[in-house]
Design a protein around this motif. Sequence first.
Motif: not given
Length: 548
Positions: A473-474, A261-263, A436-439, A267-273
């Motif tokens: 996103k699409n 329920g929480t995006a 997702r974070l910036s639009g 953290s995705t960016l941390i580990y992808a980086n």
Amino acid sequence: MKNRFIKNIVLFLAVSATLTSCFKDLDTQPIDNNVQAIDKVYKDKANYKKVLAKLYAGLAVSGQQGPSGKPDISGQDEGYGQYIRGYFYLQEYTTDEAVIGWNDGTLQDLHAQRWTASDGFIQTSYYRIMHQIAACNEFLRETTDEKLASRGFGADTEFKKEVANYRTEARFLRALSTWHGIDLFGNIPFVTEKGGVGVGLGDNMPKQHRQGRAGLFSYATNELRAIENEIPATNEYGRADKAAVWTLLAKLYLNSEVYTGTAKYDSTLIYANKVIDNSGRTLYTKSYPELFMADNDRAALRSEIIFPVRYDGHLIKTFGGTSFIINAAIGGDMKPNDYGMKGNWSGHRATKALVNKFENINADGVSPDKRALFFAKGQKLEINDLGKFNDGFAVVKFTNKNSDGTNGKDLEFADTDFPMFRLSDVYLMYAEAKVRLSGDGAIDAKGLGLINQIRERAYGDKSGDVTAAQITKNFILNERARELYWEGHRRTDLIRFGRFTDASEYTWPWKGGVKDGASVASYFSIFPIPSSDIAANPSLIQNPGYSK
């Protein structure tokens, strides 16, 4: 040449449980009739790596001798019961990427999204995941420093260090299957190595996590963060390393909103980086199709394939895995030898929803985007009859051909490794998290560059490049389909984007059991806990929408 790590299967694994399904009673079996006492197994140093090999083999094969015989879990067809085959069923047949022509059991219910808690294919995947977790728990239980000391290895510093590395790999494999359980089934029974051998038997049945799906998510991410600095930075090909741990963490955080329920896109960016900048991994730019050929374990491709499930036509035989994916895609006017096989299973094809994702694709299934790997001769784009192989374009993405045009070692069982994690997926996760974070249309220069690296490989030049304004996103959801189709990502992606059940958002042929597609109830975004497990373990709570 394929290494033999997965072939090193020990003769005993102390995992036992009694389970039931619509197929028959399912019992995890000892690995060999000549079962050794567990102490005898672990008194031999050489066996530790063999037991670890068996944990990896749990993803690749279904038992102790390929392609069938001496199964890990009895009472089911070993082809259907193989880990990757079951994962493909649930992640692909339920989406716009693949249909199956067979009428075996309840397979067609997967397309229609009308399954129940007694569905045999769903149960089989559930039990395979739970068996894999149990096997990892048993290895971890038997490889503590205390257990090593009790067997006379307490002063052997080098061996203890070696076993400590093995333990990090087992914890990764357990977290991987836990993620699959979270994603597919939600709050699965929660058991760790601390539960003891008896967990799951008699009155000591496992309970679900008291904090639900979110609690399991926290457990899995905590486990991975605990080992990320301990697991080897590089490892033997086919075994987990830091990049595999970081990729799995990125996958978990990418889907955090679904699970908790929480995006957690930061953290995705941390580990992808970490994967992109610190792992030394690079994209294989020469050819997209070579990533899915019989020799996709070549050194040049290993940098991109972060975590493969290994296969070998002589050493690792199964009616699941890539042998299933390739054989079941051959039918109609296709010649099996063109794909390094002799089989003609006439099974799965693509829906037009997938085909039409590729820009400027023509009636022959050819697009300037070389990722469009379809066979259209004698095939119709429209699927009027799911049971007819000629309805729907065939997919020739996976083959048992080597990059030099020769066949794999065996014409029945593929050499082709299954790429569970690839670097291009990490690139796309980075890009999605940024958007997702910036639009929409606000991706940074790094993300834009990563997207265009992927597309330049696909097009062979810069003609497929996109601008930052085009990356929405699409766009990313569609780009993930073009890049990752049939690799077991699509259901998870559609759910994350809110496109899996509601036809007002998106539909595809035969969704909801209707030729043009229809909405289905939202509870189908998660599979049921099998009714057999609910009956055997009354403490389990069924997922909403399903009857026991």
